[in-house]
Scaffold this motif. Structure first.
Motif, PDB file in Angstrom:
ATOM      1  N   LEU A  15     -18.306 -11.004 -15.550  1.00 24.51           N
ATOM      2  CA  LEU A  15     -18.192 -11.076 -14.093  1.00 24.51           C
ATOM      3  C   LEU A  15     -18.873 -12.324 -13.535  1.00 24.51           C
ATOM      4  O   LEU A  15     -18.380 -12.929 -12.577  1.00 24.51           O
ATOM      5  CB  LEU A  15     -18.776  -9.811 -13.460  1.00 24.51           C
ATOM      6  N   ILE A  16     -19.979 -12.717 -14.124  1.00 20.00           N
ATOM      7  CA  ILE A  16     -20.669 -13.931 -13.671  1.00 20.00           C
ATOM      8  C   ILE A  16     -19.757 -15.144 -13.842  1.00 20.00           C
ATOM      9  O   ILE A  16     -19.640 -15.978 -12.943  1.00 20.00           O
ATOM     10  CB  ILE A  16     -21.996 -14.134 -14.432  1.00 20.00           C
ATOM     11  N   ALA A  17     -19.102 -15.240 -15.002  1.00 21.19           N
ATOM     12  CA  ALA A  17     -18.214 -16.380 -15.251  1.00 21.19           C
ATOM     13  C   ALA A  17     -17.053 -16.406 -14.265  1.00 21.19           C
ATOM     14  O   ALA A  17     -16.590 -17.471 -13.872  1.00 21.19           O
ATOM     15  CB  ALA A  17     -17.682 -16.326 -16.687  1.00 21.19           C
ATOM     16  N   ARG A  18     -16.611 -15.237 -13.837  1.00 24.25           N
ATOM     17  CA  ARG A  18     -15.469 -15.157 -12.924  1.00 24.25           C
ATOM     18  C   ARG A  18     -15.841 -15.382 -11.460  1.00 24.25           C
ATOM     19  O   ARG A  18     -15.082 -16.015 -10.721  1.00 24.25           O
ATOM     20  CB  ARG A  18     -14.801 -13.779 -13.035  1.00 24.25           C
ATOM     21  N   TYR A  19     -16.974 -14.836 -11.038  1.00 24.69           N
ATOM     22  CA  TYR A  19     -17.222 -14.743  -9.601  1.00 24.69           C
ATOM     23  C   TYR A  19     -18.547 -15.285  -9.092  1.00 24.69           C
ATOM     24  O   TYR A  19     -18.765 -15.249  -7.879  1.00 24.69           O
ATOM     25  CB  TYR A  19     -17.173 -13.259  -9.171  1.00 24.69           C
TER      26      TYR A  19
END
Length: 152
Positions: free
Chosen positions: A110-114
């Motif tokens: 999720l960190i990489a995405r958002y």
């Protein structure tokens, strides 16, 4: 409105080999993207990280399908890469298994995405690439060996 059991999910009809091949495609994309990253720009690594993490998740999904796990149980994992059976069956190194658990705990997917503000939360690039290539290699060997045993 359709009941939950009637909802069609993309990939439902894909077999374990197609999922593994899709993971291989994401690994290739990650490798290409890492070559284009700029050291001074941490955000330039986000697409490569996302492709890497997604490839790892797809390799795990291919493993689970290979082991006969129901698709609904695979979907319910919600990006959880930490699975003792996965690590044990594939004979992953302890550091790799720990890294999968850490990535899940930190919610790196999720960190990489958002989360552009959270780039410092990511795993080291070397650790990520070692994990990715080890999971790929071990999954390929495992699926090939277990299919050979099953057909002998």
């Amino acid at each position: 409105m359709a009941e939950k059991s009637e909802i069609s999910y993309p990939g439902t009809t894909a077999d374990k080999w197609q999922i593994r091949d899709l993971a291989d495609a994401y690994l290739k994309a990650a490798t290409t993207l890492f070559l284009k990253c700029q050291k001074e720009d941490p955000l330039s690594y986000a697409p490569a990280r996302l492709c890497s993490i997604h490839a790892i998740e797809l390799y795990l999904n291919a493993f689970l399908r290979h082991e006969g796990v129901a698709l609904s149980n695979i979907r319910a994992r919600m990006h959880n890469l930490a699975d003792p059976e996965f690590a044990s069956q594939l004979k992953l190194r302890k550091k790799t298994a720990e890294h999968l658990a850490t990535m899940t705990g930190k919610r790196e997917y999720l960190i990489a995405r958002y989360a552009p503000e959270a780039t410092k939360e990511h795993s080291e690039l070397n650790r990520l690439t070692v994990t990715l290539f080890e999971v790929c290699d071990k999954l390929h060997k495992y699926m090939s060996l277990s299919d050979t045993k099953g057909t002998a």
